[in-house]
Design an enzyme around this catalytic site. Sequence first.
Site, mmCIF file in Angstrom:
data_model
loop_
_atom_site.group_PDB
_atom_site.id
_atom_site.type_symbol
_atom_site.label_atom_id
_atom_site.label_comp_id
_atom_site.label_asym_id
_atom_site.label_seq_id
_atom_site.Cartn_x
_atom_site.Cartn_y
_atom_site.Cartn_z
ATOM 1 N N TRP A 73 0.845 -1.132 -0.099
ATOM 2 C CA TRP A 73 -0.058 -0.027 0.099
ATOM 3 C C TRP A 73 0.954 1.291 -0.132
ATOM 4 C CZ3 TRP A 73 -4.345 -0.798 -1.901
ATOM 5 C CH2 TRP A 73 -5.364 -2.038 -1.546
ATOM 6 N N ASP A 110 -0.809 6.812 6.196
ATOM 7 C CA ASP A 110 -2.222 5.810 5.926
ATOM 8 C C ASP A 110 -2.528 5.003 7.189
ATOM 9 O OD1 ASP A 110 -3.837 3.761 5.001
ATOM 10 O OD2 ASP A 110 -2.655 3.269 3.107
ATOM 11 N N LYS A 129 -11.769 -1.939 7.503
ATOM 12 C CA LYS A 129 -10.846 -2.662 8.497
ATOM 13 C C LYS A 129 -11.158 -2.616 9.921
ATOM 14 C CE LYS A 129 -7.961 -2.983 4.682
ATOM 15 N NZ LYS A 129 -7.433 -2.218 3.662
HETATM 16 C C1 LIG Z 1 -6.955 -1.825 2.532
HETATM 17 C C2 LIG Z 1 -5.875 -0.659 2.483
HETATM 18 C C3 LIG Z 1 -5.887 0.311 1.356
HETATM 19 C C4 LIG Z 1 -6.853 0.481 0.371
HETATM 20 O O1 LIG Z 1 -7.969 0.679 0.966
HETATM 21 P P1 LIG Z 1 -9.348 1.270 0.008
HETATM 22 O O2 LIG Z 1 -10.326 1.610 0.626
HETATM 23 O O3 LIG Z 1 -9.668 -0.209 -0.755
HETATM 24 O O4 LIG Z 1 -8.622 1.961 -1.352
HETATM 25 C C5 LIG Z 1 -4.822 1.244 1.713
HETATM 26 N N1 LIG Z 1 -4.118 1.307 2.672
HETATM 27 C C6 LIG Z 1 -4.008 0.389 3.628
HETATM 28 C C7 LIG Z 1 -2.907 0.287 4.583
HETATM 29 C C8 LIG Z 1 -4.847 -0.778 3.362
HETATM 30 O O5 LIG Z 1 -4.986 -1.787 4.368
#
Ligand SMILES: *Cc1c(COP(=O)(O)O)cnc(C)c1O
Length: 361
Positions: free
Chosen positions: A102, A172, A196
Amino acid sequence: MERIFNFNAGPATLPLVVLEEAQSELLNFKGTGMSIMENSHRTKEYEAINSEAEALIKELLNVPENYRVLFLQGGASTQFAAVPLNLVSADSHADYILTGAWAEKAYKEASKFIKANVAASTKDENYNRIPRRDEIKVSEGPAYVHLCANNTIFGTQWQSFPDLGNIPLVADMSSDILSRRFDVSKFALIYAGAQKNLGPAGVTVVIVRKDLLENIPASIPTMLRYDIHAKNDSLYNTPPCFSVYMVNLVLRWLKNNGGLVAAEKRNAEKAALIYNVIDSSEGYYRGHAVKDSRSLMNITFRLPNEELEKKFAAESIAQGMIGLKGHRSVGGLRASIYNAMSLEGCTALAEFMKTFQTNNG
Ligand SMILES: *Cc1c(COP(=O)(O)O)cnc(C)c1O
């Protein structure tokens, strides 16, 4: 039907009491005679949800006064573009720390719009650890340094965030927001897709320092502009009402269960159950992450061979545990144990791992 233990990486399991509450209000939300999904986002009922969710995030994370909390759409992936577009002017640049898939995606997306540097990377070790402070080479005057707090696919997590002086940090936190305490004031901006740790997919939380809303370039698309969404309290256009409503119920649940102090304790206890089995298996289970980079949210591990890994995944399903097959870039197994995964679920997995080793050792 019995509920299963859902170890999926995302969308992930939700607290049962939250699902039941949503169910009880589904057909008639607070006497409106309709579901919250059918309600206008301009009603006082929806505005109350929107502002309560914002207030709960501020309260739970101890967000300072000089920050805004926004509810946006497009997932964390949209933020990969929105962050550089909003925060980097034409003559500036940004740094990225690569700790997994990511973080790499965020860097590649930013590179389409701005000059992006790699300040550190552990790719050569298949992202099995977080870089040490002395490995992070910050460039001259970046607009920000971007990091990914928890690496969902590889199962590593920053144990503490690097002190980079006055350089703004952007994080993030999609897969570990609200799982532990941290100092929001160290960050210029934090973003997290909800699916999540926060609720269902469809909404992304952005926490942004107010002064950064002042200098956003005029040229970027309206829907990507933090200043527009802030000015409109996340109601510039139709928001994902049901997702925000669910996030609000999850936030209430977290608060009613002791807030982040208790969540942090539960998460450490849950993860220890599984890591202890790995560490006492005499090498039968091999963790992907090096110990001091281990994630409390995503536990990645291998078995002696791929045959056994397949067998493990199949037998765990038969035992009522789904989502344990690992991501192809790591192989093996992955247990995602976000806030809403119960201690019972982690105990069941730990017991299954011990039995599986005894039977297949
Ligand atoms: C799942 C995830 C993403 C992607 O998220 P989306 O909402 O599907 O765009 C980005 N960064 C991390 C750390 C993730 O776990």
